[in-house]
Design a protein around this motif. Sequence first.
Motif, PDB file in Angstrom:
ATOM      1  N   GLU A 129       0.332  -0.918   0.455  1.00 10.96           N
ATOM      2  CA  GLU A 129      -0.285   0.233  -0.113  1.00 10.96           C
ATOM      3  C   GLU A 129       1.002   0.633  -0.564  1.00 10.96           C
ATOM      4  OE1 GLU A 129      -0.625  -2.192   2.575  1.00 10.96           O
ATOM      5  OE2 GLU A 129      -1.959  -2.844   0.831  1.00 10.96           O
ATOM      6  N   LYS A 130       2.068   1.242   0.578  1.00 11.86           N
ATOM      7  CA  LYS A 130       3.146   2.277   0.242  1.00 11.86           C
ATOM      8  C   LYS A 130       3.796   2.402  -0.711  1.00 11.86           C
ATOM      9  CE  LYS A 130       2.463   3.818   4.820  1.00 11.86           C
ATOM     10  NZ  LYS A 130       1.298   2.465   5.218  1.00 11.86           N
ATOM     11  N   VAL A 131       4.376   1.358  -1.988  1.00 13.40           N
ATOM     12  CA  VAL A 131       4.743   1.454  -3.003  1.00 13.40           C
ATOM     13  C   VAL A 131       4.461   2.849  -3.682  1.00 13.40           C
ATOM     14  CG1 VAL A 131       5.238  -0.353  -4.511  1.00 13.40           C
ATOM     15  CG2 VAL A 131       4.517  -0.873  -2.758  1.00 13.40           C
ATOM     16  N   LEU A 132       3.606   2.927  -3.984  1.00 14.89           N
ATOM     17  CA  LEU A 132       3.199   4.840  -5.347  1.00 14.89           C
ATOM     18  C   LEU A 132       4.114   5.720  -4.241  1.00 14.89           C
ATOM     19  CD1 LEU A 132       1.973   5.164  -7.571  1.00 14.89           C
ATOM     20  CD2 LEU A 132      -0.086   5.407  -6.145  1.00 14.89           C
ATOM     21  N   ALA A 133       3.173   5.858  -2.691  1.00 19.48           N
ATOM     22  CA  ALA A 133       3.999   7.357  -1.991  1.00 19.48           C
ATOM     23  C   ALA A 133       5.690   7.220  -1.808  1.00 19.48           C
ATOM     24  CB  ALA A 133       3.278   6.942  -0.740  1.00 19.48           C
ATOM     25  N   ILE A 134       6.240   5.376  -1.782  1.00 20.95           N
ATOM     26  CA  ILE A 134       7.802   5.872  -1.730  1.00 20.95           C
ATOM     27  C   ILE A 134       8.298   5.949  -3.391  1.00 20.95           C
ATOM     28  CG2 ILE A 134       9.243   3.956  -1.842  1.00 20.95           C
ATOM     29  CD1 ILE A 134       7.943   3.733   1.302  1.00 20.95           C
ATOM     30  N   PHE A 135       7.863   5.883  -4.073  1.00 15.40           N
ATOM     31  CA  PHE A 135       7.949   5.397  -5.566  1.00 15.40           C
ATOM     32  C   PHE A 135       8.006   6.894  -5.523  1.00 15.40           C
ATOM     33  CE2 PHE A 135       9.146   1.656  -8.046  1.00 15.40           C
ATOM     34  CZ  PHE A 135       9.078   0.922  -6.783  1.00 15.40           C
ATOM     35  N   THR A 136       6.765   7.721  -5.719  1.00 13.20           N
ATOM     36  CA  THR A 136       6.208   9.084  -6.144  1.00 13.20           C
ATOM     37  C   THR A 136       7.631  10.735  -5.059  1.00 13.20           C
ATOM     38  OG1 THR A 136       4.798   8.490  -6.470  1.00 13.20           O
ATOM     39  CG2 THR A 136       4.873  10.735  -6.642  1.00 13.20           C
ATOM     40  N   GLY A 137       8.126  10.142  -3.643  1.00  9.66           N
ATOM     41  CA  GLY A 137       8.287  11.019  -2.529  1.00  9.66           C
ATOM     42  C   GLY A 137       9.688  10.590  -3.154  1.00  9.66           C
ATOM     43  N   PHE A 138      10.213   9.564  -3.339  1.00 15.07           N
ATOM     44  CA  PHE A 138      11.942   9.472  -3.803  1.00 15.07           C
ATOM     45  C   PHE A 138      12.112   9.792  -5.455  1.00 15.07           C
ATOM     46  CE2 PHE A 138      15.701   6.704  -5.095  1.00 15.07           C
ATOM     47  CZ  PHE A 138      16.259   7.040  -3.828  1.00 15.07           C
ATOM     48  N   ALA A 139      11.500   9.742  -5.490  1.00 13.24           N
ATOM     49  CA  ALA A 139      11.823  10.292  -7.085  1.00 13.24           C
ATOM     50  C   ALA A 139      11.774  12.340  -7.269  1.00 13.24           C
ATOM     51  CB  ALA A 139      11.012   9.885  -8.501  1.00 13.24           C
ATOM     52  N   ALA A 140      10.715  13.057  -6.121  1.00 14.07           N
ATOM     53  CA  ALA A 140      10.507  13.578  -5.970  1.00 14.07           C
ATOM     54  C   ALA A 140      12.200  14.576  -5.251  1.00 14.07           C
ATOM     55  CB  ALA A 140       9.071  14.419  -5.164  1.00 14.07           C
ATOM     56  N   THR A 141      12.112  13.882  -4.559  1.00 16.88           N
ATOM     57  CA  THR A 141      13.761  13.957  -3.573  1.00 16.88           C
ATOM     58  C   THR A 141      14.903  13.656  -3.787  1.00 16.88           C
ATOM     59  OG1 THR A 141      12.130  12.983  -1.355  1.00 16.88           O
ATOM     60  CG2 THR A 141      14.530  13.594  -1.094  1.00 16.88           C
ATOM     61  N   PHE A 142      15.121  12.781  -5.131  1.00 24.47           N
ATOM     62  CA  PHE A 142      16.382  12.093  -5.262  1.00 24.47           C
ATOM     63  C   PHE A 142      16.574  12.516  -6.896  1.00 24.47           C
ATOM     64  CE2 PHE A 142      16.096  10.380  -1.655  1.00 24.47           C
ATOM     65  CZ  PHE A 142      16.721  10.945  -0.503  1.00 24.47           C
ATOM     66  N   GLY A 143      15.547  12.715  -7.362  1.00 25.46           N
ATOM     67  CA  GLY A 143      15.183  12.810  -9.387  1.00 25.46           C
ATOM     68  C   GLY A 143      15.706  11.583  -9.599  1.00 25.46           C
ATOM     69  N   ARG A 144      15.733  10.451  -9.016  1.00 27.49           N
ATOM     70  CA  ARG A 144      16.020   9.045  -9.451  1.00 27.49           C
ATOM     71  C   ARG A 144      15.089   8.136  -9.257  1.00 27.49           C
ATOM     72  NH1 ARG A 144      20.493   5.594  -7.360  1.00 27.49           N
ATOM     73  NH2 ARG A 144      20.328   6.414  -5.821  1.00 27.49           N
ATOM     74  N   ASP A 145      14.683   7.116 -10.251  1.00 23.94           N
ATOM     75  CA  ASP A 145      13.662   5.715  -9.859  1.00 23.94           C
ATOM     76  C   ASP A 145      13.901   4.999  -8.824  1.00 23.94           C
ATOM     77  OD1 ASP A 145      11.592   8.167 -11.470  1.00 23.94           O
ATOM     78  OD2 ASP A 145      12.336   6.327 -13.374  1.00 23.94           O
ATOM     79  N   LEU A 146      13.123   4.787  -8.125  1.00 22.13           N
ATOM     80  CA  LEU A 146      13.494   3.019  -7.721  1.00 22.13           C
ATOM     81  C   LEU A 146      12.490   2.117  -8.582  1.00 22.13           C
ATOM     82  CD1 LEU A 146      11.476   3.800  -4.314  1.00 22.13           C
ATOM     83  CD2 LEU A 146      13.954   3.347  -4.422  1.00 22.13           C
TER      84      LEU A 146
END
Length: 326
Positions: free
Chosen positions: A279-296
């Motif tokens: 359930e947290k995957v989408l939020a974490i992928f989006t947050g990570f990309a916004a923070t680090f400019g790279r994809d999970l």
Amino acid sequence: MSRLDEIGEFGLIDRIAKVTPGAANVVEGIGDDCAVVRVGDRVVLLSCDLSVEDVHFRRRYASPEDIGWKAAASAVSDIAAMGGRPLFLLVALACPKQTSVDFLEGIYKGIQSVARQFHIAVVGGDTTRSLDHIALDVTVVGEPVNERWMLRSGAKAGDVLVVTGPLGLSSAGHRALDRGEAVPIALANAHLRPMPRIAEGQWLSAQAGVHAMMDISDGLLQDAAHISKRSNVGVDIKRTMQVCTTELRTYCDAQGLSCLDFCLAGGEDYELLFAVEQEKVLAIFTGFAATFGRDLHTVGVCTNEFNALRLDGCEPLVKGFDHFRS
Ligand SMILES: [Mg+2]
């Protein structure tokens, strides 16, 4: 009486753990990326990493600065794996007495580059003579951030397994450098100058739903097997994972090699591998990309259908790197 090349690196670690029981102030002993200990009312993370000439590096293609960088980066990566902050390094060096002093100074400059980048202080160590090879041991002391430290245990059935970046580049770079080929820069850099994912680890440790984490030093399959074992959960890695870069694919196509093999079994990428609830995957992928400019990248799932590491539901033929098995 068994031999080391029969029981392997992880058989040896199990044997060592049996003869070295912990103590009351040891929160997490042998078996994770770092030891977790209590010193007074603080929690401290401890790890060390040993680099040996002609096992981990060759002077033929690694500059002294590269050797120092990688030795320090791989030690610091174990702090990243816990979601921690590295604070201090201790460096032990063994080398033949005829070694060039400039060369040795270069190694310490490489170590200092890592220390500078991550605001770590090099505070001591040891030097001694070896007969023919250089050996470099880096000990790192760190602390948890977010009052939480991530272990390899804690993954649950239904969790998704995710990595923080592409895989296989370092081992392909190693192959190319070792064979004296013209090495694509991305591959050479991945092998000689790996980047510990400190900020990424700290960010992930602050996210709800991340249950387990480690760094990938021995290859995805081997390291995912540690999450399976320590979490007592099945792990199914999927061949459909998208962790191969254009540079790796181009190299493999030209050499007639499988890039998936490098991604599955190649070590020393030092990306982070973590288990997160669905359930947290989408939020974490989006947050990570916004923070680090790279994809999970999703690489697999945790399951209770079996209790082992599998590749698309089957026992994998290749695993990863073990220092003592040939
Ligand atoms: Mg590790």
